[in-house]
Design a protein around this motif. Structure first.
Motif, PDB file in Angstrom:
ATOM      1  N   SER A   1       0.824  -1.196   0.000  1.00 44.92           N
ATOM      2  CA  SER A   1       0.000   0.000   0.000  1.00 44.92           C
ATOM      3  C   SER A   1       0.863   1.253   0.000  1.00 44.92           C
ATOM      4  CB  SER A   1      -0.934   0.005   1.218  1.00 44.92           C
ATOM      5  OG  SER A   1      -1.847  -1.074   1.152  1.00 44.92           O
ATOM      6  N   ILE A   2       1.929   1.236   0.789  1.00 44.64           N
ATOM      7  CA  ILE A   2       2.816   2.397   0.850  1.00 44.64           C
ATOM      8  C   ILE A   2       3.447   2.647  -0.517  1.00 44.64           C
ATOM      9  CG2 ILE A   2       4.990   3.250   1.806  1.00 44.64           C
ATOM     10  CD1 ILE A   2       4.230   1.861   4.432  1.00 44.64           C
ATOM     11  N   VAL A   3       3.903   1.576  -1.182  1.00 47.30           N
ATOM     12  CA  VAL A   3       4.529   1.731  -2.489  1.00 47.30           C
ATOM     13  C   VAL A   3       3.538   2.278  -3.501  1.00 47.30           C
ATOM     14  CG1 VAL A   3       5.571   0.486  -4.428  1.00 47.30           C
ATOM     15  CG2 VAL A   3       6.296  -0.012  -2.102  1.00 47.30           C
ATOM     16  N   HIS A   4       2.273   1.782  -3.486  1.00 46.23           N
ATOM     17  CA  HIS A   4       1.266   2.288  -4.412  1.00 46.23           C
ATOM     18  C   HIS A   4       0.917   3.741  -4.105  1.00 46.23           C
ATOM     19  CE1 HIS A   4       0.778  -1.842  -5.795  1.00 46.23           C
ATOM     20  NE2 HIS A   4       0.038  -1.359  -6.780  1.00 46.23           N
ATOM     21  N   GLU A   5       0.915   4.097  -2.831  1.00 48.90           N
ATOM     22  CA  GLU A   5       0.662   5.489  -2.474  1.00 48.90           C
ATOM     23  C   GLU A   5       1.793   6.379  -2.984  1.00 48.90           C
ATOM     24  OE1 GLU A   5       0.300   5.140   1.700  1.00 48.90           O
ATOM     25  OE2 GLU A   5      -1.700   4.253   1.647  1.00 48.90           O
ATOM     26  N   GLN A   6       3.032   5.911  -2.858  1.00 46.34           N
ATOM     27  CA  GLN A   6       4.165   6.670  -3.382  1.00 46.34           C
ATOM     28  C   GLN A   6       4.059   6.821  -4.898  1.00 46.34           C
ATOM     29  OE1 GLN A   6       7.426   4.307  -1.955  1.00 46.34           O
ATOM     30  NE2 GLN A   6       7.598   5.434  -0.016  1.00 46.34           N
ATOM     31  N   ALA A   7       3.671   5.739  -5.576  1.00 48.26           N
ATOM     32  CA  ALA A   7       3.532   5.792  -7.032  1.00 48.26           C
ATOM     33  C   ALA A   7       2.483   6.823  -7.437  1.00 48.26           C
ATOM     34  CB  ALA A   7       3.163   4.411  -7.575  1.00 48.26           C
ATOM     35  N   ALA A   8       1.360   6.842  -6.708  1.00 46.48           N
ATOM     36  CA  ALA A   8       0.318   7.823  -7.003  1.00 46.48           C
ATOM     37  C   ALA A   8       0.832   9.241  -6.791  1.00 46.48           C
ATOM     38  CB  ALA A   8      -0.900   7.568  -6.113  1.00 46.48           C
TER      39      ALA A   8
ATOM     40  N   GLU B   1       6.386  -1.660 -10.989  1.00 47.98           N
ATOM     41  CA  GLU B   1       5.097  -2.334 -11.117  1.00 47.98           C
ATOM     42  C   GLU B   1       3.973  -1.483 -10.534  1.00 47.98           C
ATOM     43  OE1 GLU B   1       5.664  -6.039  -9.172  1.00 47.98           O
ATOM     44  OE2 GLU B   1       7.106  -6.803 -10.654  1.00 47.98           O
ATOM     45  N   ALA B   2       4.235  -0.848  -9.392  1.00 45.38           N
ATOM     46  CA  ALA B   2       3.214  -0.010  -8.764  1.00 45.38           C
ATOM     47  C   ALA B   2       2.897   1.195  -9.631  1.00 45.38           C
ATOM     48  CB  ALA B   2       3.678   0.439  -7.376  1.00 45.38           C
ATOM     49  N   PHE B   3       3.925   1.817 -10.211  1.00 46.52           N
ATOM     50  CA  PHE B   3       3.677   2.995 -11.047  1.00 46.52           C
ATOM     51  C   PHE B   3       2.901   2.606 -12.299  1.00 46.52           C
ATOM     52  CE2 PHE B   3       4.771   6.379 -14.048  1.00 46.52           C
ATOM     53  CZ  PHE B   3       4.433   7.494 -13.278  1.00 46.52           C
TER      54      PHE B   3
END
Length: 335
Positions: free
Chosen positions: A8-15, A46-48
């Motif tokens: 979740s943290i990585v996806h939040e960073q990507a956003a 992958e998250a980005f």
């Protein structure tokens, strides 16, 4: 399936990075910082990609009033206004939550159709082949012989990489998405403009035909990145191994673009560099055997693919010996 806390943290960073790139599309420092984050771990990339896919769902409706309100609320929660470019994600968890809600929310509620980002492309020419390709945004890329260019567009960025060879870019204007062209450690940033990028080994040449571009370098293992260099029309920037970059003023654009007409123009270039280009047009390869011969300086205009004429000229003007077989021509300094 629910994401782990780290996911979740990585996806939040990507956003967060997506929003930064959209808010400052011409900010070279922001883009370089994003690249460092993206390349730091496979899960970052992958998250980005996932965030880009989700953002693409909005399609043309990204400017709808409901979404603009959501976007503004997310930015306001982060205290990030149009006058403030930076943010500290670790200190503003509200930004991450707001962006996650905005970017990853189910869109079936709005009844919008899924729109994918522009597809990645790999452009390749064979020995002796040239061709021009129109990209999905209307930009045109002309590829010289034996050239490899990779293109990856997203809603926020237009990226291309000249892996090897030479390509001329006529960039369609899109102020929201600058075009960035990589060649080794160098990146050319442009909006609507026309320029050529040549990448042979450690040598990179950027020639500007019209408009303006900025050329940046990533830091070498031994130092920090130098400041960006801006080019004006008819300027040419040359990077070579173990040498300082050289800026040429008032370049003859017609001569620089002669390769599109089947001509090879050399202006005080080393025999090694000249041979690398000549070999792109013929299956009979020239091999320069020794360092003194490779360092000889060549000038002249030759027909692309006419290897015998080039070799004959070199043999006539320089103290070299030439031997041939079915597939190669060897050039060496005369004893």
């Amino acid at each position: 399936m629910a994401r782990s806390s780290s996911d979740s943290i990585v996806h939040e960073q990507a956003a967060g990075w997506l929003m930064r790139l959209q808010a400052a599309p011409n900010d070279v420092a922001t883009f370089e910082a994003f690249e460092d984050w993206r390349d730091a771990a496979p899960e970052h990339r992958e998250a980005f990609d996932a965030v880009q896919d989700s953002w693409a769902l909005f399609g043309e409706q990204a400017a709808a009033p409901e979404l603009l309100v959501l976007r503004r609320n997310a930015l306001d929660r982060a205290g990030w206004t149009g006058r403030r470019r930076g943010f500290d994600l670790s200190r503003r968890r509200g930004l991450a939550a707001g962006l996650a809600a905005l970017v990853l929310a189910p869109l079936t509620f709005y009844g919008w159709r899924r729109l994918r980002p522009d597809a990645d492309q790999t452009l390749r020419t064979a020995i002796g082949e040239q061709r021009t390709v129109t990209l999905s945004d209307g930009s045109r890329v002309s590829l010289d012989a034996n050239t490899l260019v990779k293109v990856a567009y997203s809603p926020a960025l237009r990226l291309a990489e000249v892996v090897e060879g030479r390509a001329h870019f006529e960039v369609a204007k899109d102020r929201a998405r600058p075009m960035k062209v990589r060649a080794g450690r160098r990146t050319v940033t442009a909006l609507g403009t026309a320029f050529t990028v040549e990448h042979e080994g450690e040598r990179v040449v950027v020639t500007l035909v019209e408009g303006r571009v900025a050329v940046t370098e990533t830091a070498s293992p031994r130092g920090v990145a130098p400041p960006p260099k801006e080019l004006a029309p008819q300027q040419q920037l040359v990077f070579a191994a173990d040498a300082a970059p050289r800026m040429h003023e008032a370049v003859d654009v017609e001569r620089a673009m002669a390769w599109r007409e089947g001509k090879l123009v050399f202006d005080d270039e080393t025999l090694a560099d000249a041979v690398a280009r000549v070999n792109n047009y013929s299956r009979v390869k020239i091999v320069v055997e020794d360092a003194p011969a490779r360092a000889l300086k060549v000038s002249g205009i030759f027909n692309a693919g006419d290897t015998p004429a080039f070799v004959e000229a070199v043999q006539s003007y320089f103290p070299v010996d030439v031997s041939t077989d079915d597939s190669t021509v060897q050039i060496r300094s005369r004893s």
